[in-house]
Design an enzyme around this catalytic site. Structure first.
Site, PDB file in Angstrom:
ATOM      1  N   ASP A   1      37.182  36.168  52.439  1.00  0.00           N
ATOM      2  CA  ASP A   1      37.461  37.293  52.655  1.00  0.00           C
ATOM      3  C   ASP A   1      36.557  38.290  53.150  1.00  0.00           C
ATOM      4  OD1 ASP A   1      39.284  38.233  49.355  1.00  0.00           O
ATOM      5  OD2 ASP A   1      39.826  38.233  51.595  1.00  0.00           O
TER       6      ASP A   1
ATOM      7  N   ARG B   1      33.309  36.671  43.201  1.00  0.00           N
ATOM      8  CA  ARG B   1      34.998  36.445  43.206  1.00  0.00           C
ATOM      9  C   ARG B   1      35.436  36.355  44.690  1.00  0.00           C
ATOM     10  NH1 ARG B   1      32.932  41.465  42.807  1.00  0.00           N
ATOM     11  NH2 ARG B   1      33.361  42.978  44.593  1.00  0.00           N
ATOM     12  N   ASN B   2      34.465  36.625  45.598  1.00  0.00           N
ATOM     13  CA  ASN B   2      34.971  36.598  46.931  1.00  0.00           C
ATOM     14  C   ASN B   2      34.511  35.050  47.608  1.00  0.00           C
ATOM     15  OD1 ASN B   2      36.613  38.451  47.194  1.00  0.00           O
ATOM     16  ND2 ASN B   2      34.886  39.738  47.643  1.00  0.00           N
TER      17      ASN B   2
ATOM     18  N   ASP C   1      31.978  42.957  51.217  1.00  0.00           N
ATOM     19  CA  ASP C   1      32.340  42.746  49.806  1.00  0.00           C
ATOM     20  C   ASP C   1      31.771  41.283  49.428  1.00  0.00           C
ATOM     21  OD1 ASP C   1      35.522  43.212  47.983  1.00  0.00           O
ATOM     22  OD2 ASP C   1      33.399  43.170  47.474  1.00  0.00           O
TER      23      ASP C   1
HETATM   24  C1  KLP Z   1      43.002  26.343  42.962  1.00  0.00           C
HETATM   25  O1  KLP Z   1      42.835  27.797  42.570  1.00  0.00           O
HETATM   26  C2  KLP Z   1      42.708  28.680  43.660  1.00  0.00           C
HETATM   27  C3  KLP Z   1      42.748  28.268  44.926  1.00  0.00           C
HETATM   28  C4  KLP Z   1      42.594  29.432  46.178  1.00  0.00           C
HETATM   29  C5  KLP Z   1      42.728  30.618  45.686  1.00  0.00           C
HETATM   30  C6  KLP Z   1      42.784  31.136  44.128  1.00  0.00           C
HETATM   31  C7  KLP Z   1      42.850  30.157  43.337  1.00  0.00           C
HETATM   32  N1  KLP Z   1      43.151  30.170  41.915  1.00  0.00           N
HETATM   33  S1  KLP Z   1      42.155  31.377  41.105  1.00  0.00           S
HETATM   34  C8  KLP Z   1      42.722  33.009  41.313  1.00  0.00           C
HETATM   35  O2  KLP Z   1      40.766  31.498  41.541  1.00  0.00           O
HETATM   36  O3  KLP Z   1      42.287  31.066  39.732  1.00  0.00           O
HETATM   37  C9  KLP Z   1      42.529  31.370  46.854  1.00  0.00           C
HETATM   38  C10 KLP Z   1      42.604  30.627  47.761  1.00  0.00           C
HETATM   39  C11 KLP Z   1      42.127  30.401  49.267  1.00  0.00           C
HETATM   40  N2  KLP Z   1      42.396  31.420  50.328  1.00  0.00           N
HETATM   41  C12 KLP Z   1      42.465  32.815  49.977  1.00  0.00           C
HETATM   42  C13 KLP Z   1      42.767  33.947  50.858  1.00  0.00           C
HETATM   43  C14 KLP Z   1      43.873  33.943  51.843  1.00  0.00           C
HETATM   44  C15 KLP Z   1      45.088  32.830  51.406  1.00  0.00           C
HETATM   45  C16 KLP Z   1      43.902  34.907  52.680  1.00  0.00           C
HETATM   46  C17 KLP Z   1      42.736  35.718  53.023  1.00  0.00           C
HETATM   47  C18 KLP Z   1      41.943  35.758  52.248  1.00  0.00           C
HETATM   48  C19 KLP Z   1      41.749  34.626  51.078  1.00  0.00           C
HETATM   49  C20 KLP Z   1      40.505  34.556  50.435  1.00  0.00           C
HETATM   50  N3  KLP Z   1      42.209  29.038  49.733  1.00  0.00           N
HETATM   51  N4  KLP Z   1      42.441  28.277  48.540  1.00  0.00           N
HETATM   52  C21 KLP Z   1      42.433  29.214  47.400  1.00  0.00           C
END
Ligand code: KLP
Length: 270
Positions: free
Chosen positions: A150, A136-137, A132
């Site tokens: 992801d 966005r990922n 995927d």
């Molecule tokens: C600052 O803003 C952000 C920061 C992050 C973020 C989203 C935002 N905001 S947004 C929605 O883009 O506007 C998502 C994550 C992340 N990991 C995510 C993750 C986890 C915890 C478990 C499994 C898979 C994944 C991908 N590390 N940092 C950030």
């Protein structure tokens, strides 16, 4: 305590960062000082036991351009997935928010693509398919560092609207013909998706194929109609995107040689 198991008592949860179909993501601190993001998996969205098995493998995948999985809290429900914190959030939001300054900086856009390609070349070397890959990922950290996130999670999603290529939530616009027809994923289908990701980067976050319906996109892809060259994008860069969209998977480059081609172009044109 297994290495990938995180004690929830060592986590402090702060503001919500975003919420998707799999649950809410919140900012947090681990062991008092480590910045983390915590995804609280909505119940029933994921085959949790399979995922927890997989988490052991994912914690071993370590590369500067992969969002590091720190571990999981799997002893109670919902399960928490804990990763490193990326302060600028999703690449898609970042591209759209900074379109003004980014659109005139082809060098930076190309550098973002090269970083993602390095992360994907590492996964390819470990025979790990993302399934995927899309803007966005990917996530953006400080100093314009970009990381792939992801990876591999798509396998554990229970909602077949998302997993089957006929489903309404399936990422049709990032899928090659062999995935649309036979759901045949491979590192070469990741390459196709990477080409679409490059298009997203060089259009600063436009939606591929605009507002075309999924059925119309499938028809075009089957006919070999590809995305148009983004405005202002160097011909050499678009030629690389086109190679990622070869109808037959064998003709597509590997991430390994794609990285060399991108670095050559970046040295040539900049
Ligand atoms: C600052 O803003 C952000 C920061 C992050 C973020 C989203 C935002 N905001 S947004 C929605 O883009 O506007 C998502 C994550 C992340 N990991 C995510 C993750 C986890 C915890 C478990 C499994 C898979 C994944 C991908 N590390 N940092 C950030």
């Amino acid at each position: 305590h297994d290495k990938w198991e995180i004690d929830p008592h060592e986590l402090m949860l702060h503001d919500e960062l975003g919420s998707g179909q799999f649950g809410v993501v919140r900012r947090g601190k681990w062991r008092g000082s480590i910045d983390v993001a915590v995804k609280m998996m909505k119940e029933g969205t994921m085959s949790e036991d399979d995922f927890i098995e997989e988490a052991k493998v994912m914690t071993k995948l370590q590369h500067t351009n992969l969002v590091q999985l720190y571990g999981v809290c799997s002893k109670n429900r919902p399960i928490f997935i804990v990763t490193e914190y990326m302060r600028h959030g999703s690449l898609l939001n970042y591209l759209r928010k900074h379109e003004q300054s980014l659109s005139s900086n082809q060098g930076l856009l190309l550098d973002m693509c090269i970083q993602i390609c390095k992360g994907m070349a590492y996964l390819e070397r470990h025979n790990y398919i993302h399934r995927d890959l899309a803007a966005r990922n990917c996530l953006v950290g400080s100093e314009n560092i970009v990381k792939v996130a992801d990876f591999g999670l798509a396998r554990y999603v229970l909602d077949d609207q998302y997993t089957s290529s006929g489903g309404t939530k399936f990422p049709i616009k990032w899928a090659p013909p062999e995935v649309l027809n036979y759901t045949r994923f491979s590192s070469k289908s990741d390459i196709w998706a990477y080409g679409v990701l490059m298009w997203e980067v060089f259009t600063c976050g436009k939606m591929p194929y605009g507002r075309l319906k999924n059925t119309e996109v499938v028809e075009r892809v089957q006919k070999g109609i590809i995305l148009e060259k983004p405005k202002g994008c160097y011909k050499e860069v678009f030629d690389i995107m086109r190679k990622c969209w070869s109808p037959s998977p064998e003709q597509r480059p590997s991430f390994r040689n794609l990285k060399d081609q991108l670095v050559n172009v970046s040295q040539g044109i900049l």
